[in-house]
Design an enzyme around this catalytic site. Structure first.
Site, PDB file in Angstrom:
ATOM      1  N   ARG A  18       0.998  -1.402   0.077  1.00 53.68           N
ATOM      2  CA  ARG A  18      -0.182   0.367  -0.315  1.00 53.68           C
ATOM      3  C   ARG A  18       0.857   1.347   0.147  1.00 53.68           C
ATOM      4  NH1 ARG A  18      -0.665   5.119   2.745  1.00 53.68           N
ATOM      5  NH2 ARG A  18       0.029   3.524   4.720  1.00 53.68           N
ATOM      6  N   ASP A  19       1.909   1.738   1.257  1.00 58.08           N
ATOM      7  CA  ASP A  19       2.559   2.430   1.046  1.00 58.08           C
ATOM      8  C   ASP A  19       3.558   3.097   0.007  1.00 58.08           C
ATOM      9  OD1 ASP A  19       2.961   5.499   2.424  1.00 58.08           O
ATOM     10  OD2 ASP A  19       3.612   4.296   4.325  1.00 58.08           O
ATOM     11  N   HIS A 210       5.376   3.933  13.734  1.00 57.62           N
ATOM     12  CA  HIS A 210       5.195   3.667  11.825  1.00 57.62           C
ATOM     13  C   HIS A 210       6.234   5.281  11.435  1.00 57.62           C
ATOM     14  CE1 HIS A 210       3.199   3.347   7.647  1.00 57.62           C
ATOM     15  NE2 HIS A 210       4.554   4.682   7.890  1.00 57.62           N
ATOM     16  N   HIS A 212       9.320   6.267   9.388  1.00 54.44           N
ATOM     17  CA  HIS A 212      10.472   6.101   8.429  1.00 54.44           C
ATOM     18  C   HIS A 212      11.678   6.358   7.957  1.00 54.44           C
ATOM     19  CE1 HIS A 212       6.856   6.630   5.213  1.00 54.44           C
ATOM     20  NE2 HIS A 212       6.042   7.038   6.339  1.00 54.44           N
ATOM     21  N   CYS A 243       6.163   9.329   1.632  1.00 53.06           N
ATOM     22  CA  CYS A 243       5.274  10.558   1.479  1.00 53.06           C
ATOM     23  C   CYS A 243       4.616  11.506   0.791  1.00 53.06           C
ATOM     24  CB  CYS A 243       4.521  11.171   2.570  1.00 53.06           C
ATOM     25  SG  CYS A 243       2.925  12.215   2.905  1.00 53.06           S
ATOM     26  N   ASN A 252       9.465   3.376   4.507  1.00 52.19           N
ATOM     27  CA  ASN A 252       9.632   3.196   5.499  1.00 52.19           C
ATOM     28  C   ASN A 252      10.761   2.226   6.067  1.00 52.19           C
ATOM     29  OD1 ASN A 252       6.376   2.908   4.200  1.00 52.19           O
ATOM     30  ND2 ASN A 252       6.618   3.201   6.311  1.00 52.19           N
TER      31      ASN A 252
END
Length: 317
Positions: A18-19, A210, A212, A243, A252
């Site tokens: 997803r990310d 979460h 990065h 992002c 990430n």
């Protein structure tokens, strides 16, 4: 020096499909998305954020969300979730049979406006509808908070502001909260300070970090969180991600690097590291470039090399 207070086991949620895939410049074909989810499942990944049920106009790379969710092979023991932005996305996710719904809003107003074109108050109002749909469907919700440790536009996010956002989410029924270091601004001391403030105030919350790796601080920050008792972490295969509304943000924390670090210290994840490295190689082939992960390049720390010529004969008996 005091020894690290490490848990016996942690739970990792893979967010790369997803990310990571959502910001790839080229569309990842549906069959390849399904392949990677299935390979991650086979490697023993306990949680996977498979996709996002969002408008194709906003994120065209994930326009096949429903089809992907319907065609993955579901392994017993793996929880398959999806990110949703609003009640329509939540309804679509429930219809697709997700095991968990993930939501996100920012702690800072400027990032929230840049990311979803809403104020924080407007996002909270939208999330109430999501929570109601999830409650009716008996699907658990993890509420993520971007820029929990700093905003690329505003700088420091006051702890009182972050605590207020958490309070609003808990008040509407959230029992799992994800704190996101969206641009890699956090440091271990800050992680400790914020968790020391939040965790006693919100007992019973399942906390997730979460991270990065924008400034190579992700794993140190995760270790600081484990010392505080956090045992849930998001990561991305190969270090995919970023992002689009956070200038300079990189991917990430790399899943295989994190798993290698934890296993080396005796912390269990239930994940087959060798299989995970193979998945990372496959992802690199799909996206067509090398990814930031280090274990794929260097191998595990127990890797051994042949001695240079002539050295063996000179070793002491």
């Amino acid at each position: 020096m005091a020894a690290l207070r490490l848990p016996e086991r942690v739970t990792i949620c893979e967010v790369g499909t997803r990310d990571g895939f959502q910001i790839e410049p080229e569309f990842i074909p549906m069959d390849q998305k399904i392949e990677i989810v299935d390979l991650l499942s086979a490697a023993g990944m306990p949680r996977i954020e498979v996709t996002s049920f969002v408008s194709p106009k906003a994120i065209p790379q994930l326009r096949d969300a429903a089809e992907v969710m319907s065609r993955i092979t579901r392994r017993p023991g793996t929880r398959y979730g999806a990110l949703v932005p609003n009640d329509k996305g939540a309804s679509n996710a429930v219809d697709a049979g997700v095991d968990a719904i993930h939501t996100v809003l920012s702690a800072s107003e400027s990032h929230n406006l840049a990311n979803v074109n809403m104020t924080v108050a407007e996002s909270l109002a939208k999330l109430r509808g999501v929570m109601e749909i999830a409650a009716r469907a008996r699907v658990p919700v993890q509420a993520g908070i971007s820029t929990s440790f700093g905003c690329p536009f505003e700088g420091d996010v006051p702890l009182a502001r972050l605590s207020w956002v958490v309070q609003e989410l808990v008040g509407m029924g959230a029992r799992a909260i994800g704190l996101a270091d969206t641009t890699g601004m956090a440091n271990p001391r800050q992680i400790t300070r914020i968790l020391e403030h939040l965790m006693p105030r919100f007992p019973g919350v399942e906390w997730t970090l979460h991270t990065h790796d924008t400034r190579a601080m992700a794993i140190p920050n995760i270790l600081a969180a484990t010392e505080m008792g956090v045992t849930n972490f998001d990561s991305s295969i190969g270090g995919l991600g970023g992002c689009p509304f956070a200038p300079g943000a990189s991917g990430n924390v790399c899943t295989e690097d994190l798993v290698h670090c934890l296993h080396a210290m005796g912390v269990q994840t239930g994940i087959d590291l060798d299989a995970l490295v193979a998945v990372s190689h496959r992802v690199q082939a799909i996206v067509g470039r090398a990814l930031p992960g280090q274990i794929v390049k260097a191998g595990k720390s127990d890797r051994r090399y042949p001695l240079p010529d002539g050295v063996a004969a000179r070793l002491p008996a």
